[in-house]
Enzyme design. Structure first.
Site, PDB file in Angstrom:
ATOM      1  CG  ASP A 210      -0.291  -0.048   2.517  1.00 44.02           C
ATOM      2  OD1 ASP A 210       0.925   0.203   2.579  1.00 44.02           O
ATOM      3  OD2 ASP A 210      -0.964  -0.332   3.517  1.00 44.02           O
TER       4      ASP A 210
ATOM      5  CG  ASP B 100      -5.868  -5.075   2.406  1.00 38.83           C
ATOM      6  OD1 ASP B 100      -5.477  -4.729   3.534  1.00 38.83           O
ATOM      7  OD2 ASP B 100      -6.446  -4.282   1.624  1.00 38.83           O
TER       8      ASP B 100
END
Length: 398
Positions: free
Chosen positions: A111, A289
């Protein structure tokens, strides 16, 4: 047809990106709005819809990476914010990259670090250029820009990278949501430019754009349409599961997904419960996720096909049965509920290991079964059967 993991006699080497195949997404089948596909990266193919275990600090907490792979996981998530603080992206790069560092030769998604800056860092100051903040660890000052975020992810060597965006908590005013969405769009263009400057496409890597817009439908549509004009390899839905009810999240997906490119993977960030996954796959999401299965495992909570089992509960202290006798997960069927209860109550580290293993395995099983249902054209039936199992539960066990 099952796509359960099989032992590969020739695993992809840690330096697979030296001779990368181009990133690609194949949409193989649809069933209603549910999608069955495959993502190709320099470190293998990810069957979708897919759940990505979270490996925040270059580790999936309480798990050996070989055990993570054995659950069927083909991709894990690493965190830019935490890894930039320690051990630093530069050090990971000198040590051979994140795949080698954490002993994971399959796909890694990182990320951008933006969410953690907003939720963890101290004394944040955000402007057009980026975010200045102090580390939550030692107070050291940092400046994270869209360019620096992509640079860090490039140093880590992740296969799928994310643009820097601003994620705000809900509820928020329309004005605040629009300001953050528009800033994220400008940062998206800068992130893409940096990704191309660093040669990401030539390395077979991918950069995803992130749709923002809070709980305001027209802003979500505008964000998705504007991002679609940039050549991202995939597109994410961000800024959900940040305090809003599930029905609001699902409403935003219903509004947003039709405005997103159909030929690129769609990733719903930070979600969620098994029910969230089922509902979101039904609407057309390909990737997920969430820390939930690992965090729950560390706190004595197990996910099963019949629902959640709280191993702290004294009702399990004389129960000789496994969590689920039908599961093929070693952690799930080799140990009794009584033993797991004992480990949880005595604070043994093995409790976190076994329950995390069970939970990730259950999530991967759920994803595999959804893929199989889409392939067979019976996703709606699978959806109803799964909902009924959760609602009915195993009364003797829960």
């Amino acid at each position: 047809m099952s796509d359960a993991p099989k032992t590969d006699p020739t695993p992809i080497p840690a330096n697979a990106s030296d001779n990368p195949a181009p990133f690609a997404f194949e949409l193989k089948k649809t069933d209603g709005r549910a999608r069955r596909g495959a993502i190709r990266t320099p470190h293998g193919t990810v069957q979708t819809p897919a759940f990505m275990p979270v490996g925040t600090q270059a580790t999936v907490k309480a798990m050996f990476m070989g055990h993570v792979e054995a659950t069927g996981a083909e991709v894990v998530l690493g965190n830019t914010y935490h890894l930039m603080l320690r051990p630093t992206a530069e050090r990971v790069n000198r040590l051979g990259g994140l795949h080698k560092f954490m002993n994971w030769n399959k796909t890694i998604l990182t990320d951008s670090g933006g969410f953690q800056v907003m939720s963890l860092a101290q004394l944040r100051k955000l402007d057009e250029e980026g975010v200045r903040f102090q580390s939550h660890i030692d107070g050291q000052k940092y400046h994270l820009t869209p360019e620096r975020s992509v640079e860090i992810q490039g140093l880590l060597g992740s296969d799928i990278q994310m643009q820097l965006d601003e994620c705000i908590k809900l509820p928020a005013s329309r004005e605040e949501v629009q300001r953050a969405m528009e800033l994220s769009l400008r940062w998206a263009a800068r992130s893409r430019q940096q990704f191309e400057t660093m040669g990401g496409p030539a390395k077979g890597q991918a950069l995803y754009g992130i749709v923002q817009g809070g709980d305001v439908g027209d802003l979500r549509i505008r964000s998705a349409e504007e991002l679609g004009k940039l050549p991202f390899e995939g597109y994410s839905v961000g800024g959900l599961a940040v305090g809003e009810p599930q029905e609001v999240m699902l409403e935003m997906l219903d509004i947003t997904l039709p405005a997103m490119p159909e030929d690129k993977p769609r990733y719903l960030m930070g979600v969620g419960t098994p029910d969230d996954l089922l509902e979101s796959v039904k609407r057309g999401i390909d990737q997920f996720d969430c820390v939930m299965p690992t965090r729950a495992g560390r706190h004595g909570l197990a996910y099963t096909r019949y629902g959640k089992v709280n191993l702290k509960n004294a009702r399990h202290q004389d129960d000789h049965r496994p969590l689920d006798e039908a599961s093929d997960c070693e952690a799930t069927h080799h140990y009794s509920r009584a033993y797991l209860h004992h480990l949880v109550r005595t604070g043994e580290g093995l409790a976190a290991m076994l329950l995390t293993w069970n939970n990730i395995h259950y999530y991967q099983t759920l994803m595999r079964e959804m893929r199989e249902a889409i392939e067979a054209g019976r996703f709606d039936d699978f959806y109803q059967e799964t909902k009924e199992n959760w609602a009915r539960g195993d009364i003797a066990a829960l």
